[in-house]
Enzyme design. Sequence first.
Site, short mmCIF file in Angstrom:
data_model
loop_
_atom_site.label_atom_id
_atom_site.label_comp_id
_atom_site.label_asym_id
_atom_site.label_seq_id
_atom_site.Cartn_x
_atom_site.Cartn_y
_atom_site.Cartn_z
NE ARG A 171 3.82 0.01 6.76
CZ ARG A 171 2.69 0.39 7.47
NH1 ARG A 171 1.69 -0.40 7.65
NH2 ARG A 171 2.93 2.33 8.57
CD GLU A 222 -6.31 2.92 15.28
OE1 GLU A 222 -6.00 1.91 14.84
OE2 GLU A 222 -6.92 2.67 16.56
CE LYS A 277 -2.70 5.72 12.36
NZ LYS A 277 -4.04 5.21 11.71
#
Length: 567
Positions: A261, A35, A271
Amino acid sequence: MQEAPKSRSFIEEFIEQDLTQGKVKGAIQTRFPPEPNGYLHIGHVKALYINFTMAGRFAGKCNLRFDDTNPTKEDTEYVEAIKDDIRWLGFKWDKLVYGSDYFEKTYEIAEDFINKGLAYVDELTQAQMREYRGTLTAPGRNSPYRDRSAEESLDLFRRMRAGEFANGRMVLRAKIDMASPNVLLRDPALYRILHARHHNTGDKWCIYPMYDFAHPIQDMIEGITHSLCSLEYEIHRPLYDWVRDHCSLLEAHPRQIEFARLHMSHTVLSKRYLRALVENGYVSGWDDPRMPTLAALRRRGYSAASIHDFLARVGISKADSIVDIRLLEHCVREDLNASARRAMAVLEPLKVTLSNWPEGKTTFVSAENHPDHPEWGAREIPFGKTLYIEREDFAENPPPKFFRLAPGREVRLKSAYIIRCDEVVKNEDGEVIELICSVDLSSLSGGEGANRKVKGTLHWVEAQSAIPFEGRLYDYMFGDAEPAGEPEESADEGEESAPGAKPDFLTRFNHDSIQLIKGFLEPSLGELSPGQSFQFMRQGYFYVDPDSKPGALVFNRTVSLKDSYRP
Ligand code: ATP
Ligand code: MG
């Protein structure tokens, strides 16, 4: 197909099965879907690495897809930075696409879902919707709008698109099961109203698809065979499959597979947290060399090869764990040990005057550029009456096992002579400001007197020719191995914390994580441009920072020499 690695990951096993059972015909296709609302961090790089290497291993391809269905936080600055980072890592994407390229198709599929009775426009308020959703232990209730006719929903949905309604006034929801034990399947939202300008489509749209609807559709449009993503999407998989299996306008049958992850000690990989560090001024930007972003690691002096090595060692597991940040340091240290030219630099200088060296005389000594690469040659370094050594290499009252310089003791200056400390000069405050030493003129390295052994060897620079530089030495941003605990993961458009609210982990920030020093370099390093790495002997690996100007070099210490990583 590339040579098979020794042990294969579960993802490779799955892909192999799909190929042998004929579920996938032809080559595999993956995608990396960032993103564009921030810079890539080392966690994203794990996802990137897995998507690209799996494609490579099975002779398939990987697309770069900007997942830009959320208009408010996205920016072209991030698009460019992400492309730049991926190129730097050496990966080549097949197609470059934007999720927003598919808005029209996604909309068409939404209308089709409405027509087939799979979706409806709901007018409950957000608070009501939350209440109707139920809890983990109690089932939800059907919205009173759930059974309105397809015609009515279609009409409203078209008017949503036309901009007739305000944000939040209504949403398009999937009609699945309000009693499902998986809360995500309780009629999830597919489209919401958002009057916001989009970086790619401008003002064309005022309704935007939700991640869980858009993502499988994007995968199908691109013919993705394996949609590889991190573990927090596992509970979304039934919804992914539901959208895919009901989408009759597209043929492809992508399979979502999740991997753990990446978590790393002494930093934060989210982020949202990294943005908080930037926006609250804890660091100088996304590329502050203390940050775990790729932009920062590059600026710190990490090579692409060292990042690849790190990810290969981390591997592809299904279980979450925290990787020791020292593994990352270990990888870059090994890489730079092999590739970085050696040089001498003094970080905290102490003046040395050689009493028996002729006034005004300069000679040159020869120093090899790399101990394992004689073919890289040697450089001639000036040696003269005044020198600098490292302040910490002298002790007036040496503790046991201190083999460096002390009153009356001898050391060898690397590639040069043996000196003895005869006198200590102090200022009014009692601080040592200069050492008067005598030099053994018969002891030059490589000469006849070189056989004489002394216990310590120090790095040094000649004072007249030395070049001043600024050094930036870094420590971890957080002393705690787990500064933020487990970040709240939300795979869809989660609610952000209130703007201006300071997240708690910031209180644990290590304000001593940067140290600026003024040192001296040997003159062979006078003309450097940003982007070069050196080993400063006994001090670590250093990289020329882009802040450097002619006559004012700035070096980042990538990593020190001492390796405390234990596998
Ligand atoms: P963050 O949690 O840092 O905000 P994100 O998931 O919102 O990250 P995206 O740009 O949506 O960031 O992620 C792109 C891809 O990177 C996704 O496929 C996601 O699964 C993956 N990813 C993100 N963080 C990690 C991580 N720490 N380890 C592995 N993969 C990750
Ligand atoms: Mg995300």
